[in-house]
Design an enzyme around this catalytic site. Structure first.
Site, PDB file in Angstrom:
ATOM      1  N   HIS A 429      -8.636 -14.406   5.599  1.00  0.00           N
ATOM      2  CA  HIS A 429      -7.368 -13.672   5.590  1.00  0.00           C
ATOM      3  C   HIS A 429      -6.616 -13.921   4.287  1.00  0.00           C
ATOM      4  CE1 HIS A 429      -3.523 -12.178   7.510  1.00  0.00           C
ATOM      5  NE2 HIS A 429      -3.064 -12.895   6.509  1.00  0.00           N
ATOM      6  N   GLU A 430      -6.528 -15.179   3.890  1.00  0.00           N
ATOM      7  CA  GLU A 430      -5.787 -15.495   2.669  1.00  0.00           C
ATOM      8  C   GLU A 430      -6.456 -14.882   1.445  1.00  0.00           C
ATOM      9  OE1 GLU A 430      -2.888 -16.599   2.675  1.00  0.00           O
ATOM     10  OE2 GLU A 430      -2.902 -17.053   4.813  1.00  0.00           O
ATOM     11  N   HIS A 433      -5.778 -11.295   0.711  1.00  0.00           N
ATOM     12  CA  HIS A 433      -4.547 -10.965  -0.015  1.00  0.00           C
ATOM     13  C   HIS A 433      -4.851 -10.766  -1.498  1.00  0.00           C
ATOM     14  CE1 HIS A 433      -1.448 -11.170   2.993  1.00  0.00           C
ATOM     15  NE2 HIS A 433      -1.952 -12.295   3.461  1.00  0.00           N
TER      16      HIS A 433
END
Length: 639
Positions: A429-430, A433
């Protein structure tokens, strides 16, 4: 020499907390300051491939000079009275579409939120485009010639005071740069690097244009661009935060967390030389024997130090990174295993994204690009067990050529605490980004996911990619997934609803956004829509449960899972700066058109329409009107 990785089958976890794992504002660690009220106001339009684009072109294919000239011609014909500059980050994606980016200028100064992106098809004609150019009256040059504006130090001090940033600036000196209106502000303390200030124009939320100082400050928790009124230095017109709050013995690719398997696996040389030709340990200059290489550098940061190069990381002359991970042990006791797991997951995801099109030209994260385009020296700094916070993770994405920074924290919902790096979905998820911020608006512009809906999609893409990667062979469209289930020790995870194709389990739709103001909540809506599209494509094309896609002769993934991921990634590069949901949906349809000739329109429209983003759905400042209609010529179906 072979590298051994002890990787446990911790399939990439499904969750990753961007700005904050728990419901939070834009920048939760700025005590007493709500940066949500400073979010940029979206003002972009997107002209998709279904619309007629009135520009004559010579179909000579994608020669750089020709596709750039085509893009310049479109901008000039669209805004004949505007001035602008060509940015240097244009490239041709592996789907055959060229991406060219422009910045609007006024009096030779950038309009910092005035962007124009042109997508040129394989045949050399304009495929689609987006823009947020300012079209109102141009202010007089008198303010510049008479220097009727404050100095950058005043702007810095106002930003520090008004946003309560932990930087002192009592004795600041101003250092000029090669750019006539860009300065380095030296003599401060508390910042990771010296603050910078640049004089630019800015389109305010009311649609007017004003002169501002763009003040850049990096304090680890927040890496801000603050737009301070240049005339008074007493008003902030907008804020962008680059930080989004997410042999090896490890949990392997596709294993979400330690709750899924009894033990970790030992992997030997797990890289693919097509995606990491220098392997994970070389950078073109040195062959490292620690968790450092071309794609990333991983270390502990338990004491929350501002630097990283001298922090501890495991070292093995034989590159044998096998370390104990005792169940129920104290985090410090397994720091070697933690750093190794983080290094493995980040590198494995780098390689998957590379094969899906996020390469050097597109602005990926590598120290050495081996002459393949893009800007170098921007691997990901990977901090394990970072002491800056708890129950969270974050990722800072500066423009191409500057290293990104991922900080993984401990989660205290259990005793002892659980380490976020072992839920790989958080890492995915990170990292996503970084993917979405580099692709949207082009590699050199990290300010294009700063409005509410675009920031929400930034969160949603992270959840979607983590969820798609963790799918198991036995999963069907009836399978539900949560985010952060292991670190939070909660079967429902941390989102409002599970990701599900059941409207009873997850009732979110487009108009749910009318009741939301926080990006993680909005991101759950976007990821729920993408989950519908994912299963529609899997039902049609099947599911590849391997770690890498297989492609047909056109470069199209042969299965539905990787096809969905590929289309979503391609769409990021097509959409305008700070897109809304409708524009991003249209970009996904365009991505399928460019990749497959539009063979999956029915599956895509059906997925979005099921959750209210069908034909006729509209966005108007703060108010959305939903639609469950599908264009009649797409699949003759209505939800």
């Amino acid at each position: 020499m072979h590298m051994l990785l002890f990787i446990g089958a911790l399939a990439l976890p499904v969750f990753v907390c961007t700005q904050s794992c728990e419901p939070a504002s834009l920048s939760p660690r700025l005590a007493g300051v709500d940066l949500e009220k400073f979010r940029l106001t979206p003002n972009a339009e997107y002209v998709d491939s279904d619309q007629q684009i009135p520009i004559s072109t010579t179909n000579v294919g994608l020669i750089e000079q020709s596709y750039v000239e085509t893009a310049i011609k479109l901008v000039r014909e669209t805004f004949p009275n505007a001035t602008f500059r060509l940015r240097e980050d244009h490239y041709v994606g592996d789907n055959g579409v060229a991406h060219v980016h422009f910045r609007q200028t006024v009096h030779n100064l950038d309009v910092d939120n005035g962007d124009f992106n042109v997508n040129v098809g394989r045949d050399g004609s304009v495929f689609s485009y987006g823009n947020s150019f300012y079209t109102g009256p141009v202010p007089s040059i008198t303010q510049l010639t008479k220097r009727d504006f404050t100095d950058p130090v005043a702007a810095l001090k106002f930003a520090l005071t008004h946003l309560q940033l932990p930087i002192t600036a009592e004795d600041v000196s101003v250092e000029s740069t090669k750019h006539p209106h860009k300065y380095v502000l030296r003599g401060t303390s508390g910042a990771v690097t010296n603050p910078k200030a640049r004089l630019v124009y800015f389109v305010k939320p009311d649609g007017t244009l004003c002169l501002v100082w763009r003040v850049e400050t990096d304090v680890d928790d927040n890496w801000l661009l603050t737009y301070v009124d240049a005339k008074t230095a007493e008003e902030i017109h907008g804020v962008v935060d680059y930080v989004s709050e997410a042999t090896f013995q490890v949990y392997g690719w596709g294993i979400n967390d330690p709750g899924q398997v009894d033990s970790r696996a030992v992997l030997t040389d797990p890289w693919d030389l097509k995606e990491s030709p220098l392997t994970w340990f070389r950078d073109g200059q040195k062959n490292w024997t620690t968790t450092r290489g071309n794609n990333g550098i991983a270390q502990e940061n338990i004491n929350n130090l501002p630097t990283y190069l001298n922090n501890f990381r495991p070292d093995s002359p034989t590159q044998n990174f096998s370390y104990e991970y005792p169940a129920g042990g104290s985090p410090k006791d397994y720091i070697n295993a933690s750093i190794t797991q983080l290094f493995y997951t980040a590198n494995a995801y780098h390689d998957l994204l590379y094969t899906l099109g996020f390469n050097e030209k597109a602005g990926n994260f590598q120290w050495n690009n081996s002459g393949l385009g893009g800007k170098e020296k921007d691997y990901v700094i990977l901090n394990a067990q970072d002491g800056a916070s708890r129950n969270n993770a974050d990722f800072a994405t500066p423009p191409d050529g500057s290293p990104a920074r991922m900080r993984m924290y401990l989660f205290t919902h259990t005793t002892p605490p659980r380490d976020g790096v072992f839920e790989s979905g958080i890492v995915i998820h990170e990292y996503t980004h970084g993917l979405s911020m580099r692709l949207t608006g082009g590699p050199d512009n990290s300010r294009c996911l700063s409005a509410f809906e675009s920031a929400s999609m930034g969160e949603g893409w992270g959840d979607f990619m983590a969820t798609a990667i963790r799918l198991k062979p036995s999963d069907t469209r009836a399978t539900d997934y949560g985010m952060g289930m292991w670190v939070y020790n909660n079967e429902k995870g941390i989102r409002q609803y599970l990701y599900s194709t059941s409207m009873e389990t997850n009732p979110l739709n487009y108009t749910s956004l009318n009741r939301m103001w926080e990006a993680h909540a909005g991101g759950t809506v976007w990821a729920s829509m993408l989950y519908e599209v994912l299963w529609n494509l899997i039902d049609r094309h099947g599911k590849n449960d391997g770690p890498r896609p297989t492609f047909d002769e056109r470069g199209v993934p042969k299965d539905g899972k990787y096809l969905a991921m590929k289309i979503v990634i391609d769409a990021m590069a097509l959409q305008p700066c700070n897109p809304d949901f409708v524009q991003a949906r249209n970009a996904i349809l365009d991505a399928d058109q460019a990749l497959t000739g539009g063979q999956n329109k029915c599956e895509i429209w059906t997925g979005f329409a099921k959750r209210g983003l069908g034909q006729g759905a509209e966005y108007g400042r703060g108010r959305r009107v939903g639609s469950y209609d599908i264009p009649g010529d797409v699949c003759q179906k209505k939800i």
